[in-house]
Write a protein that holds these residues in place. Structure first.
Motif: not given
Length: 430
Positions: A361, A364, A409, A412, A416
């Motif tokens: 994280r 990003t 992305s 990201e 997740y």
């Protein structure tokens, strides 16, 4: 009870000869080690190729201790839908897309293998590729599983006590052997040898872009010399194996085995159209100082002609460029993991997913300037080569913003997936 392992081949191309050879390796594992081998073929090929693979798989001579599973994408999707549904996770459609995307993803296909290996009750996963073959020595195939099976998952101290050659710090001897791997001989692992033939200078400029931006020219030159060359061209003449903390540059994902304690904790990045997206766990194992076995049963690498066709060429070059852009984020994560060291592991010597998610994280939010510079350098280099490289540079120019967005992305999405992975694995095992 026999050790149950998953010997896995993801494929999206014709590879009947590889299937037959893989079955022979499975038979070797069962016959020499008494392993219960779940031979898993994850087939994303077109219908005609799948039918041929199914015919080959059905015709394999039955071997005690070897069970063959040939799953097309429909069967894989059905398994994923069931598992995701039972896990009760939010955003099931997003999760299904990350596990089985519509585009090529080296990480996602291996993640499906990890999940299926958990469902099959396997203790380790042994991955091969469809564009590779086993070396021959004295007329016999040189199977990597010979070095992969004896120690995976066992404390390094047991391998030391048995006399395995080692350069491992004794302070790490209680940690489990988490990886066994070797590399390849033959063609470059990344299909860019034509660039080198056309212009050595351009090859250096482009390949050096996967280094961190602040590296010295000398370090970049050394990286370029080593990159994508595997173990060179020298053929197998006899076994060598070392218990060590394995350098990720010495192992290729066509020739690797992982203990389930690694892949059941952390999946691979599911990025699409990105070469090298399946190497993350090699870095994690190294930075956490988990022991591994580095051996010399290198696989023979070759390239299928599809990557050089009018449709295959731009698609492959785009994957290469996305790999270069992903490095902005991954170098940050690798630096953080290296600094964290033993802090990456919990009391049971297993990877801490929360730390990995935190580092991903963070990455990003990095400034994109370095990636803009990378795209500028690729543009200049490919226009210098001319021909279809210049044509690809035009396509790249039209996609710049999208590629920069995707680089972030993709990370990201990975963060997740790491978060929800334990629930997926637990459901699959149940």
């Amino acid at each position: 009870m026999n050790q149950r392992i998953c010997l896995c081949l993801p494929t999206n191309r014709p590879c009947s000869a590889t299937l037959t050879a893989l079955h022979a390796e499975a038979a070797y594992a069962a016959g020499h080690f008494g392993a219960d081998v779940q031979l898993l073929i994850l087939d994303s090929s077109d219908a005609r190729t799948r039918a041929e693979h199914a015919r080959v798989a059905a015709g394999l001579h039955p071997v005690p201790g070897v069970t063959v599973h040939h799953l097309d994408e429909a069967a894989q999707r059905a398994f994923l839908r069931r598992t995701i549904g039972r896990a009760g996770l939010s955003a099931p459609d997003r999760l299904l897309r990350l596990m089985l995307p519509p585009a090529v993803s080296y990480g996602a296909c291996t993640n499906r293998a990890f999940l299926l290996a958990a469902a099959l009750g396997c203790r380790s996963l042994h991955r091969r590729d469809s564009d590779s073959a086993y070396q021959l020595h004295a007329g016999q195939p040189v199977f990597p599983v010979h070095h992969e099976l004896p120690w995976l998952g066992r404390p390094a101290a047991e391998a030391m006590a048995d006399g395995l050659h080692t350069d491992l710090d004794t302070a790490l001897s209680a940690r489990p052997v988490s990886l066994a791997g070797a590399s390849f001989i033959g063609e470059l692992s990344v299909d860019i040898a034509e660039v080198r033939r056309l212009d050595e200078g351009v090859y250096h400029d482009v390949v050096s872009l996967w280094a961190p931006g602040d590296w010295s020219e000398e370090r970049k030159r050394h990286l370029v010399e080593e990159s994508f060359t595997g173990a060179g061209t020298a053929r197998f003449t006899g076994d060598r194996a070392t218990l060590t903390v394995v350098d990720p540059m010495r192992v290729d994902m066509c020739n690797v085995a992982l203990d389930r304690a690694v892949y059941e904790r952390i999946p691979l990045p599911p990025a699409t159209d990105t070469i090298g997206s399946d190497y993350f766990l090699l870095h994690l194992i190294h930075d956490a100082a988990l022991p591994g076995i580095l051996h010399n049963r290198h696989i023979e690498n070759f390239h299928t002609p599809e990557r050089r066709t009018d449709t295959g060429f731009p698609a492959y070059q785009r994957r290469f460029v996305k790999f270069l852009l992903s490095m902005l984020h991954f170098h940050h994560v690798y630096d953080r993991m290296a600094a964290e060291g033993a802090g990456l592991l919990d009391a049971r010597h297993q990877a801490r997913a929360d730390r990995i998610v935190e580092f991903l994280r963070e990455s990003t939010a990095l400034d994109r300037t370095e990636n803009v510079w990378r795209l500028d350098r690729v543009d200049t280099a490919y226009r210098k080569l001319g021909g279809r490289y210049a044509t690809f540079a035009d396509r790249l120019a039209a996609e710049r913003d999208r590629l920069l967005d995707e680089a972030a992305s993709d990370i990201e999405d990975y963060a997740y997936l790491v978060e929800v992975w334990p629930a997926l694995i637990e459901t699959a095992r149940a």
